[in-house]
Write a protein that holds these residues in place. Structure first.
Motif, short mmCIF file in Angstrom:
data_model
loop_
_atom_site.label_atom_id
_atom_site.label_comp_id
_atom_site.label_asym_id
_atom_site.label_seq_id
_atom_site.Cartn_x
_atom_site.Cartn_y
_atom_site.Cartn_z
N LEU A 218 -3.47 -42.61 -3.60
CA LEU A 218 -4.15 -41.43 -4.15
C LEU A 218 -4.88 -40.67 -3.05
O LEU A 218 -4.89 -39.44 -3.04
CB LEU A 218 -5.12 -41.84 -5.24
CG LEU A 218 -4.53 -42.58 -6.44
CD1 LEU A 218 -5.63 -42.93 -7.44
CD2 LEU A 218 -3.45 -41.76 -7.11
N GLU A 219 -5.50 -41.39 -2.12
CA GLU A 219 -6.22 -40.74 -1.03
C GLU A 219 -5.25 -40.02 -0.11
O GLU A 219 -5.51 -38.90 0.35
CB GLU A 219 -7.02 -41.77 -0.25
CG GLU A 219 -8.10 -42.47 -1.06
CD GLU A 219 -8.80 -43.56 -0.27
OE1 GLU A 219 -8.52 -43.68 0.94
OE2 GLU A 219 -9.62 -44.28 -0.86
N ASN A 220 -4.10 -40.63 0.17
CA ASN A 220 -3.14 -40.02 1.08
C ASN A 220 -2.51 -38.77 0.49
O ASN A 220 -2.24 -37.79 1.19
CB ASN A 220 -2.04 -41.02 1.45
CG ASN A 220 -2.55 -42.10 2.39
OD1 ASN A 220 -3.70 -42.06 2.82
ND2 ASN A 220 -1.70 -43.06 2.70
N VAL A 221 -2.24 -38.79 -0.82
CA VAL A 221 -1.68 -37.62 -1.48
C VAL A 221 -2.61 -36.43 -1.34
O VAL A 221 -2.18 -35.30 -1.10
CB VAL A 221 -1.40 -37.92 -2.97
CG1 VAL A 221 -1.11 -36.63 -3.73
CG2 VAL A 221 -0.22 -38.87 -3.11
N ALA A 222 -3.91 -36.67 -1.48
CA ALA A 222 -4.89 -35.59 -1.45
C ALA A 222 -5.30 -35.19 -0.04
O ALA A 222 -5.92 -34.15 0.16
CB ALA A 222 -6.14 -36.01 -2.23
N SER A 223 -4.93 -35.97 0.95
CA SER A 223 -5.36 -35.71 2.32
C SER A 223 -4.54 -34.60 2.97
O SER A 223 -3.36 -34.42 2.68
CB SER A 223 -5.22 -36.99 3.15
OG SER A 223 -5.41 -36.72 4.52
N GLY A 224 -5.18 -33.87 3.88
CA GLY A 224 -4.49 -32.87 4.66
C GLY A 224 -4.29 -33.27 6.10
O GLY A 224 -3.87 -32.46 6.93
N ASP A 225 -4.61 -34.53 6.44
CA ASP A 225 -4.47 -34.99 7.82
C ASP A 225 -3.03 -34.86 8.29
O ASP A 225 -2.08 -35.13 7.55
CB ASP A 225 -4.90 -36.45 7.94
CG ASP A 225 -6.40 -36.63 7.78
OD1 ASP A 225 -7.12 -35.62 7.81
OD2 ASP A 225 -6.86 -37.77 7.61
N ALA A 226 -2.87 -34.48 9.56
CA ALA A 226 -1.53 -34.32 10.12
C ALA A 226 -0.95 -35.64 10.61
O ALA A 226 0.27 -35.79 10.69
CB ALA A 226 -1.56 -33.32 11.27
N GLY A 227 -1.80 -36.60 10.96
CA GLY A 227 -1.33 -37.86 11.52
C GLY A 227 -0.66 -38.76 10.49
O GLY A 227 -0.69 -38.50 9.29
N LEU A 228 -0.06 -39.84 10.99
CA LEU A 228 0.65 -40.78 10.14
C LEU A 228 -0.30 -41.47 9.17
O LEU A 228 -1.32 -42.01 9.55
CB LEU A 228 1.36 -41.84 11.00
CG LEU A 228 2.07 -42.95 10.24
CD1 LEU A 228 3.23 -42.39 9.41
CD2 LEU A 228 2.57 -44.03 11.21
N GLN A 229 0.08 -41.43 7.89
CA GLN A 229 -0.64 -42.14 6.83
C GLN A 229 0.38 -42.97 6.06
O GLN A 229 1.48 -42.51 5.78
CB GLN A 229 -1.32 -41.16 5.88
CG GLN A 229 -2.39 -40.30 6.53
CD GLN A 229 -2.92 -39.25 5.57
OE1 GLN A 229 -2.19 -38.46 5.03
NE2 GLN A 229 -4.22 -39.29 5.33
N THR A 230 0.00 -44.20 5.75
CA THR A 230 0.89 -45.05 4.97
C THR A 230 0.12 -45.66 3.81
O THR A 230 -1.07 -45.97 3.92
CB THR A 230 1.48 -46.20 5.82
OG1 THR A 230 0.42 -47.02 6.31
CG2 THR A 230 2.29 -45.65 6.98
N SER A 231 0.78 -45.80 2.70
CA SER A 231 0.24 -46.49 1.53
C SER A 231 1.41 -47.10 0.79
O SER A 231 2.50 -46.53 0.79
CB SER A 231 -0.54 -45.53 0.64
OG SER A 231 0.23 -44.40 0.32
N THR A 232 1.19 -48.23 0.18
CA THR A 232 2.30 -48.99 -0.39
C THR A 232 2.72 -48.46 -1.75
O THR A 232 1.90 -48.34 -2.66
CB THR A 232 1.92 -50.48 -0.51
OG1 THR A 232 1.47 -50.93 0.78
CG2 THR A 232 3.12 -51.29 -0.95
#
Length: 358
Positions: A218-232
């Motif tokens: 949920l946090e990654n979906v809402a994030s605008g960060d350009a860097g690599l994000q992973t969630s299972t």
């Protein structure tokens, strides 16, 4: 009215299908083959669980209804159907803090015992979660192909491997449904690709019953960060393989495989479902999601270019939101009263907020 849809992915297909249902004369044009872009690399998520109250959730709920209404007709158009699975979604957490956060969502809170009734093979340290009965999954390539077939049955024309550089002069309305490539038409909208990788396991029996993902998603979906994000994110498919996601990163259209991303996906899946540590990964693939700067889809008329309409910017939710997007576009084009307020999705919001294209 003559309508040209640029883009034969699932959003463009849904626009074509909805417009053809209303009697419009539709032509769909795509520079590639059938579902050759982002749609062909999607997981098929139809989610309400990852959306906060507001316009996008309203769009998701409308789409959820339309998927169910369209299913029977779409199944007619493709052998084996679109494989719409009413499996439900399960968000899980390992912490008391996570449980408190999930208690504020619209899901059905499930404790440590109940979460294992839903998914017996979850890791032992999972404390609980939230279950969303409305979440579904579809086979996106099948669904897009079925929508296009349904539109053609209603008189639409499909032209593949045909590149469009300018708005067709013979169209009364042109719908830009080119996803991550949408910035090429109309005002300079803040849409760019956000790359995501998926792992595919060998075929397995039905061991994972729902779409299961960690609360970090949920946090990654809402994030605008350009860097690599992973969630299972882990879910089974009717054919047997398990799909493992999700990653997000803004690296343009770079298609170079990321060892770091793939390693993190595999590790996260095995931590969530330990039996996956002994399962073979057969392949990986990636797609470019159309990232919108404010995380809302862009749907409606271009504020500067006559005859041009936009239907893109859904990022990873395009498959789930496609029917409501097509329905909204068709309502606006025909002067019908939309089922929901189109204003939050209007391309003009970027002109007002930032002077984009002004």
């Amino acid at each position: 009215m003559r309508v040209t849809v640029i883009g034969a992915g699932i959003v463009g297909a849904a626009c074509a299908y909805a417009c053809a249902q209303r009697g419009l004369h539709v032509t769909v044009v795509d520079r590639g083959g059938l579902v050759a872009g982002t749609t062909g690399s999607g997981e098929g998520n139809i989610l309400v669980s990852d959306k906060e109250p507001g316009p996008e959730l309203d769009l998701a709920l409308r789409s959820n209804t339309l998927w169910r209404e369209w299913e029977a007709d779409l199944d007619r158009h493709i052998d084996g159907g679109i494989q719409l699975e009413r499996k439900g979604g399960l968000i899980v957490t390992r912490t008391s803090r996570g449980m408190r956060a999930l208690a504020e969502t619209a899901g059905e809170l499930v404790d440590e015992r109940a979460v294992r009734d839903l998914e017996p093979l979850l890791a032992a340290d999972i404390l609980g979660g939230a279950f969303f009965r409305q979440d579904m999954q579809v086979q996106p390539a099948r669904a897009a192909a079925a929508m296009l077939a349904g539109a053609r049955e209603l008189g639409a024309t499909l032209r593949l491997r045909t590149e469009v550089r300018d708005l067709p002069a013979d169209a009364d309305a042109v719908i830009n449904a080119t996803g991550a490539w949408a910035a090429q038409f109309g005002i300079a909208l803040p849409v760019e690709p956000r790359r995501g990788f998926i792992l595919v396991t060998e075929p397995l029996p039905v061991l994972i019953r729902h779409k299961v993902y960690s609360a970090e998603y949920l946090e990654n979906v809402a994030s605008g960060d350009a860097g690599l994000q992973t969630s299972t994110v882990v879910e089974g498919t009717p054919g047997g393989p398990v799909l493992i996601g999700a990653t997000r990163e803004r690296v343009g259209f770079d298609s170079t495989p990321s060892r770091e991303a793939l390693r993190k996906l595999a590790a996260g899946a095995a931590a969530l479902f330990p039996f996956l540590a002994d399962v073979r990964i057969m392949r990986s693939y990636h797609g470019f999601r159309p990232y919108s700067a404010d995380h809302l889809p862009i749907i409606g008329p271009d504020p500067a270019t006559d005859r041009l309409w936009h239907a893109h910017g859904h990022e990873g939710a395009g498959i789930g939101l496609a029917p409501a997007t097509g329905d909204l576009i068709a309502d606006l084009l025909t002067g019908a009263t939309p089922a929901l307020d189109p204003a939050p999705f209007s391309p003009a919001r970027f002109v007002v907020a930032n002077g984009v294209g002004a």
